[in-house]
Design a protein around this motif. Structure first.
Motif, short mmCIF file in Angstrom:
data_model
loop_
_atom_site.label_atom_id
_atom_site.label_comp_id
_atom_site.label_asym_id
_atom_site.label_seq_id
_atom_site.Cartn_x
_atom_site.Cartn_y
_atom_site.Cartn_z
N LEU A 64 0.85 -1.34 -0.09
CA LEU A 64 0.08 -0.05 -0.10
C LEU A 64 0.78 1.44 0.05
N ARG A 65 1.82 1.52 0.75
CA ARG A 65 2.87 2.55 0.84
C ARG A 65 3.86 2.44 -0.18
N GLY A 66 3.93 1.41 -1.26
CA GLY A 66 4.89 1.73 -2.23
C GLY A 66 6.21 1.06 -1.89
N LYS A 67 6.51 0.49 -0.79
CA LYS A 67 7.66 0.03 -0.35
C LYS A 67 7.98 -1.49 -0.68
N ARG A 68 6.98 -2.06 -1.40
CA ARG A 68 6.85 -3.43 -1.94
C ARG A 68 6.19 -3.45 -3.06
N PRO A 69 6.84 -4.15 -4.24
CA PRO A 69 5.84 -4.26 -5.45
C PRO A 69 4.91 -5.06 -5.37
N GLY A 70 3.95 -4.87 -5.87
CA GLY A 70 2.43 -5.58 -5.98
C GLY A 70 1.31 -4.93 -6.33
N ASP A 71 0.37 -5.47 -6.58
CA ASP A 71 -1.03 -4.82 -6.78
C ASP A 71 -1.46 -4.74 -5.18
N VAL A 72 -2.09 -3.55 -5.11
CA VAL A 72 -2.87 -3.12 -3.57
C VAL A 72 -4.10 -3.92 -3.47
N LYS A 73 -4.92 -4.15 -4.56
CA LYS A 73 -6.03 -4.80 -4.16
C LYS A 73 -5.74 -6.41 -4.02
N GLU A 74 -5.07 -6.90 -4.93
CA GLU A 74 -4.58 -8.34 -4.49
C GLU A 74 -3.80 -8.48 -3.12
N ALA A 75 -2.92 -7.44 -2.67
CA ALA A 75 -2.29 -7.57 -1.53
C ALA A 75 -3.42 -7.50 -0.32
N TYR A 76 -4.47 -6.51 -0.54
CA TYR A 76 -5.48 -6.43 0.39
C TYR A 76 -6.42 -7.77 0.68
N LEU A 77 -6.70 -8.23 -0.46
CA LEU A 77 -7.45 -9.78 -0.55
C LEU A 77 -6.73 -10.59 0.07
N LYS A 78 -5.38 -10.76 -0.15
CA LYS A 78 -4.44 -11.86 0.31
C LYS A 78 -4.13 -11.80 1.55
N TRP A 79 -3.62 -10.64 2.10
CA TRP A 79 -3.28 -10.57 3.48
C TRP A 79 -4.19 -9.65 4.47
N TYR A 80 -4.62 -8.66 4.03
CA TYR A 80 -5.57 -7.85 5.21
C TYR A 80 -6.85 -8.66 5.36
N VAL A 81 -7.55 -9.03 4.25
CA VAL A 81 -8.95 -9.44 4.63
C VAL A 81 -9.08 -10.73 5.67
N PRO A 82 -8.08 -11.86 5.26
CA PRO A 82 -8.11 -12.70 6.06
C PRO A 82 -7.76 -12.47 7.53
N ALA A 83 -6.82 -11.71 7.51
CA ALA A 83 -6.42 -11.11 9.01
C ALA A 83 -7.16 -10.48 9.69
N LYS A 84 -8.10 -9.56 8.94
CA LYS A 84 -9.14 -8.62 9.66
C LYS A 84 -10.27 -9.62 10.18
N LYS A 85 -10.63 -10.49 9.17
CA LYS A 85 -11.78 -11.52 9.65
C LYS A 85 -11.49 -12.20 10.97
N ARG A 86 -10.13 -12.65 10.94
CA ARG A 86 -9.72 -13.38 12.03
C ARG A 86 -9.60 -12.63 13.41
N LEU A 87 -9.07 -11.37 13.35
CA LEU A 87 -9.29 -10.52 14.50
C LEU A 87 -10.58 -10.13 14.92
N PHE A 88 -11.34 -9.54 13.85
CA PHE A 88 -12.54 -8.94 14.02
C PHE A 88 -13.51 -10.09 14.68
N ASN A 89 -13.49 -11.07 14.04
CA ASN A 89 -14.48 -12.26 14.69
C ASN A 89 -14.19 -12.53 16.31
N PHE A 90 -12.79 -12.58 16.56
CA PHE A 90 -12.42 -12.74 17.79
C PHE A 90 -12.89 -11.77 18.84
N LEU A 91 -12.82 -10.51 18.36
CA LEU A 91 -13.25 -9.18 19.03
C LEU A 91 -14.70 -9.18 19.38
N GLU A 92 -15.45 -9.73 18.25
CA GLU A 92 -16.92 -9.86 18.06
C GLU A 92 -17.24 -10.77 19.35
N ILE A 93 -16.66 -11.90 19.34
CA ILE A 93 -17.07 -12.83 20.54
C ILE A 93 -16.63 -12.46 21.72
#
Length: 181
Positions: A109-138
């Motif tokens: 996202l900050r341009g310090k690593r090559p890659g597509d932002v949307k792809e990186a979002y879906l690959k790394w952010y979304v699964p981590a977010k779901k895990r953390l937010f589900n934990f917090l919800e519980i």
């Protein structure tokens, strides 16, 4: 009497929950905001060459988690029982795991690593977010008080609330699927 001096850059970042603890406890502290020019000379004087650093009567404590836990214990924001303290630590550690897991997305996202932002979002952010937010919800649903653990604010609440504040400003719909959070 203690003299507290918190060293950090002139941003919220990892020092903000520390500042929040001081405010909640009604404790005075010197909030020393370091500019980039100062940092080049100060860096070598810091225990690990990084900030935040909390100085207490001349003794320096490094690492935001160490500072948070010290102040939370001193001011009474770690939980009221040993079980609550362990649960608070677990919440905080879940959040730290999340931050570690999304680091690759942030670097793209900050341009310090090559890659597509949307792809990186879906690959790394979304699964981590779901895990953390589900934990917090519980945790929040099970506790039923509006706090992660117990019936009052803890340092884990502050750290996670600060992150959610930043997230909500940047992406207001990100929390829609997680009403408790």
């Amino acid at each position: 009497m203690f003299h507290y001096k918190l060293y950090y850059f002139d941003v919220r970042g990892s020092a903000e929950p520390i500042r929040m603890l001081f405010a909640l406890a009604g404790e005075k502290f010197e909030d020393y905001r370091v500019n980039d020019e100062e940092w080049t000379t100060m860096k070598a004087k810091m225990p690990n060459g990084r900030m935040p650093v909390l100085e207490i009567n001349g003794l320096q404590i490094a690492q935001s988690a160490s500072i948070l836990r010290y102040l939370a214990e001193k001011f009474g924001y770690t939980g009221k029982t040993l079980i609550e303290k362990a649960q608070v630590d677990a919440c905080y550690e879940e959040f730290r795991d999340f931050r570690y897991e999304i680091h690759r997305f942030i670097t793209v996202l900050r341009g310090k690593r090559p890659g597509d932002v949307k792809e990186a979002y879906l690959k790394w952010y979304v699964p981590a977010k779901k895990r953390l937010f589900n934990f917090l919800e519980i945790m929040l649903r099970k506790n039923g008080t509006g706090f992660l653990v117990g019936d009052s604010v803890t340092y884990a609440d502050l750290v996670i609330a600060e992150y959610m504040n930043v997230l909500f400003r940047e992406r207001p719909n990100e929390l829609d699927a997680f009403p408790e959070v």
